[in-house]
Scaffold this active site. Sequence first.
Site, PDB file in Angstrom:
ATOM      1  N   GLU A  82     -14.195   7.039   6.567  1.00  0.00           N
ATOM      2  CA  GLU A  82     -14.928   5.814   6.918  1.00  0.00           C
ATOM      3  C   GLU A  82     -16.055   6.146   7.895  1.00  0.00           C
ATOM      4  O   GLU A  82     -16.001   7.151   8.611  1.00  0.00           O
ATOM      5  CB  GLU A  82     -13.948   4.825   7.565  1.00  0.00           C
ATOM      6  CG  GLU A  82     -14.581   3.498   7.973  1.00  0.00           C
ATOM      7  CD  GLU A  82     -13.572   2.408   8.285  1.00  0.00           C
ATOM      8  OE1 GLU A  82     -12.378   2.727   8.423  1.00  0.00           O
ATOM      9  OE2 GLU A  82     -13.986   1.244   8.372  1.00  0.00           O
ATOM     10  N   ASN A  94     -12.213  -4.653   1.116  1.00  0.00           N
ATOM     11  CA  ASN A  94     -11.170  -3.993   1.897  1.00  0.00           C
ATOM     12  C   ASN A  94     -10.515  -4.993   2.847  1.00  0.00           C
ATOM     13  O   ASN A  94     -11.209  -5.769   3.507  1.00  0.00           O
ATOM     14  CB  ASN A  94     -11.793  -2.854   2.717  1.00  0.00           C
ATOM     15  CG  ASN A  94     -10.824  -2.279   3.736  1.00  0.00           C
ATOM     16  OD1 ASN A  94      -9.909  -1.542   3.370  1.00  0.00           O
ATOM     17  ND2 ASN A  94     -11.008  -2.611   5.012  1.00  0.00           N
ATOM     18  N   GLU A  95      -9.211  -4.979   2.919  1.00  0.00           N
ATOM     19  CA  GLU A  95      -8.456  -5.849   3.837  1.00  0.00           C
ATOM     20  C   GLU A  95      -9.054  -7.251   3.888  1.00  0.00           C
ATOM     21  O   GLU A  95      -9.469  -7.742   4.939  1.00  0.00           O
ATOM     22  CB  GLU A  95      -8.329  -5.199   5.234  1.00  0.00           C
ATOM     23  CG  GLU A  95      -7.561  -3.890   5.151  1.00  0.00           C
ATOM     24  CD  GLU A  95      -7.023  -3.352   6.475  1.00  0.00           C
ATOM     25  OE1 GLU A  95      -7.409  -3.837   7.546  1.00  0.00           O
ATOM     26  OE2 GLU A  95      -6.192  -2.427   6.418  1.00  0.00           O
ATOM     27  N   TYR A 108       0.431   1.611   8.115  1.00  0.00           N
ATOM     28  CA  TYR A 108       0.319   2.702   9.095  1.00  0.00           C
ATOM     29  C   TYR A 108       1.619   2.858   9.866  1.00  0.00           C
ATOM     30  O   TYR A 108       2.419   1.911   9.952  1.00  0.00           O
ATOM     31  CB  TYR A 108      -0.818   2.392  10.081  1.00  0.00           C
ATOM     32  CG  TYR A 108      -2.200   2.569   9.481  1.00  0.00           C
ATOM     33  CD1 TYR A 108      -2.783   3.830   9.435  1.00  0.00           C
ATOM     34  CD2 TYR A 108      -2.909   1.497   8.957  1.00  0.00           C
ATOM     35  CE1 TYR A 108      -4.049   4.008   8.892  1.00  0.00           C
ATOM     36  CE2 TYR A 108      -4.180   1.669   8.404  1.00  0.00           C
ATOM     37  CZ  TYR A 108      -4.746   2.926   8.383  1.00  0.00           C
ATOM     38  OH  TYR A 108      -5.991   3.110   7.844  1.00  0.00           O
ATOM     39  N   GLU A 153      -4.659   3.268   2.245  1.00  0.00           N
ATOM     40  CA  GLU A 153      -4.692   3.624   3.674  1.00  0.00           C
ATOM     41  C   GLU A 153      -3.269   3.821   4.147  1.00  0.00           C
ATOM     42  O   GLU A 153      -2.446   2.895   4.063  1.00  0.00           O
ATOM     43  CB  GLU A 153      -5.398   2.540   4.519  1.00  0.00           C
ATOM     44  CG  GLU A 153      -6.898   2.539   4.354  1.00  0.00           C
ATOM     45  CD  GLU A 153      -7.609   1.582   5.299  1.00  0.00           C
ATOM     46  OE1 GLU A 153      -7.134   1.352   6.426  1.00  0.00           O
ATOM     47  OE2 GLU A 153      -8.672   1.053   4.891  1.00  0.00           O
ATOM     48  N   GLN A 181      -7.500   9.339   8.467  1.00  0.00           N
ATOM     49  CA  GLN A 181      -8.757   9.604   7.787  1.00  0.00           C
ATOM     50  C   GLN A 181      -9.099  11.091   7.921  1.00  0.00           C
ATOM     51  O   GLN A 181      -8.766  11.675   8.944  1.00  0.00           O
ATOM     52  CB  GLN A 181      -9.867   8.772   8.371  1.00  0.00           C
ATOM     53  CG  GLN A 181      -9.635   7.278   8.275  1.00  0.00           C
ATOM     54  CD  GLN A 181     -10.911   6.494   8.602  1.00  0.00           C
ATOM     55  OE1 GLN A 181     -11.966   7.034   8.839  1.00  0.00           O
ATOM     56  NE2 GLN A 181     -10.767   5.175   8.614  1.00  0.00           N
TER      57      GLN A 181
HETATM   58  O1  AHR Z   1      -8.513   3.183   9.050  1.00  0.00           O
HETATM   59  C1  AHR Z   1      -8.884   2.374  10.118  1.00  0.00           C
HETATM   60  C2  AHR Z   1      -8.916   0.907   9.742  1.00  0.00           C
HETATM   61  O2  AHR Z   1      -7.644   0.478   9.412  1.00  0.00           O
HETATM   62  C3  AHR Z   1      -9.739   0.545   8.561  1.00  0.00           C
HETATM   63  O3  AHR Z   1     -11.084   0.370   8.852  1.00  0.00           O
HETATM   64  C4  AHR Z   1      -9.129  -0.745   8.102  1.00  0.00           C
HETATM   65  O4  AHR Z   1      -9.224  -0.914   6.721  1.00  0.00           O
HETATM   66  C5  AHR Z   1      -7.704  -0.654   8.574  1.00  0.00           C
HETATM   67  O5  AHR Z   1      -7.325  -1.772   9.289  1.00  0.00           O
END
Ligand code: AHR
Length: 495
Positions: free
Chosen positions: A28, A175-176, A244, A299, A348
């Site tokens: 990103e 995205n999101e 995450y 992600e 990332q």
């Molecule tokens: O990867 C960091 C962030 O996490 C991204 O920009 C977003 O899509 C997610 O919330």
Amino acid sequence: TCAQTTVTIQEKENAPIISKHIYGHFAEHLGRCIYGGFYVGEDSNIPNTNGVRTDIIEALKELKVPNLRWPGGCFADTYHWKDGIGAKEDRPTIVNQWWGGVTEDNSFGTHDFLNLCEALGAEPYLAANIGSGTVKEFTDWIQYVNHDGESPMANLRKENGRDKPWGVTYWGVGNEMWGCGGNMTPEYYANLYRQYATFMSSWNNDKGIYRIASGANVDDYHWTEVLMRDIPKHLIEGVALHSYSFVEWNDKGPAANFNEKQYFKTMERALNMETLITKHVAVMDKYDPDKKIDLIVDEWGGWYNVEEGTNPGFLYQQNTMRDAMIAGATLNIFNNHSERVKMANLAQTVNVLQAVILTDDEKMILTPTYHVMKMYAVHQDATLLPIDLKSDKYEFEGNSVPAISASASINKEGVAHVSLVNVDMNKAHKITLDFQKMKLNKATANILTSAKVQDHNSFENPNKIVVKEYEDFKFKKGTLELEVPAFSVIVFEIK
Ligand code: AHR
């Protein structure tokens, strides 16, 4: 004391192929991922290929990176691709409103990214701007990169020095969208998705076009349900999911100097990917029993507090053996769900979150996560060998998670690979790998381990953690016996 875990591995007819795209990455416009990471510019003293660090390109080639997602993340829904083409000195700036509020000069744009993907031999995965863009802006982008003929955007591409289209198959439709992409309800987004997807042409790109709907946040099964229910099948190829691993969202804990409680919590979250995938897939099965639509975990990874003294919006964190545990265990989960999970993107690639590469000026290090990704590359496009795993537990303060995670595959040459992770940070676990009727002639293995779970590579000591050969196992009538040391990853090759 060692407990006992048995992993039974069996060849199965019609077992799925583990898509190589499960081993994808994500880059990103965030912190020092692109600017000051990948991209140093053509005039930099750091050796580069069209502005991209040559050492990064070489390291990523070794990983066999199958695809790379760009330009976001949250950044994607603020990005206007036309600002990143043409003469660099004429490009307008953009303020990165989500990440650090920094002003970027748009010097890294569509050509730079797609040429990088070509250099890596990776498929590009472009995340398009739905939140603040238009259908025209999006469809122009597809025409620009994919149309081989006379058209306004193909002509513009040629004027900018690229004759043949790159051929981009993978497209993210926002995205999101439940958050930074526009805070939409799933019903609203599903309708918007239908509108955008209707106008997406592949422009005769050989491999067609693959449309990915912005997916659920962690356990938001309702989001997946509405998308699966409301989007007609001819308009969608994949639905995404983001999750995450951290201690707690509001205080994610330190990246390196964590304690066992923080470690255990991170493992609980990482291993919860099994439940998340099982439940999202159950929703998908309801609307798509033939499994035409794929689950794309675009992600995932560990997310901690930033390193002291760094910009909080840059998400720069160290990468320890804990991250090796997250990577190994999560990839095992993806492999074992390869029937539905066809792509995933670790967040990332460089200098951000669970990065495989960290840089400091001209210096570059490979993280434990890099080494796991490299060890596991043997599974890419191999056939899954389903496993039956009864794992002993890793217990902490009355809670527990399975200590051992595993997955196995067999490639076209008939070579099998088994990847094992012991997330228990205190003790080794005895394992029996039972190959049933499969032939076992020769086995070799590699291990990634270290003295402490907090250990990491640093710019001063870049090779503290490296992959080593592992020979401490025994053959016994169709089985292999070994002891997996605490917090280590082992990959077997069996011929
Ligand atoms: O990867 C960091 C962030 O996490 C991204 O920009 C977003 O899509 C997610 O919330």
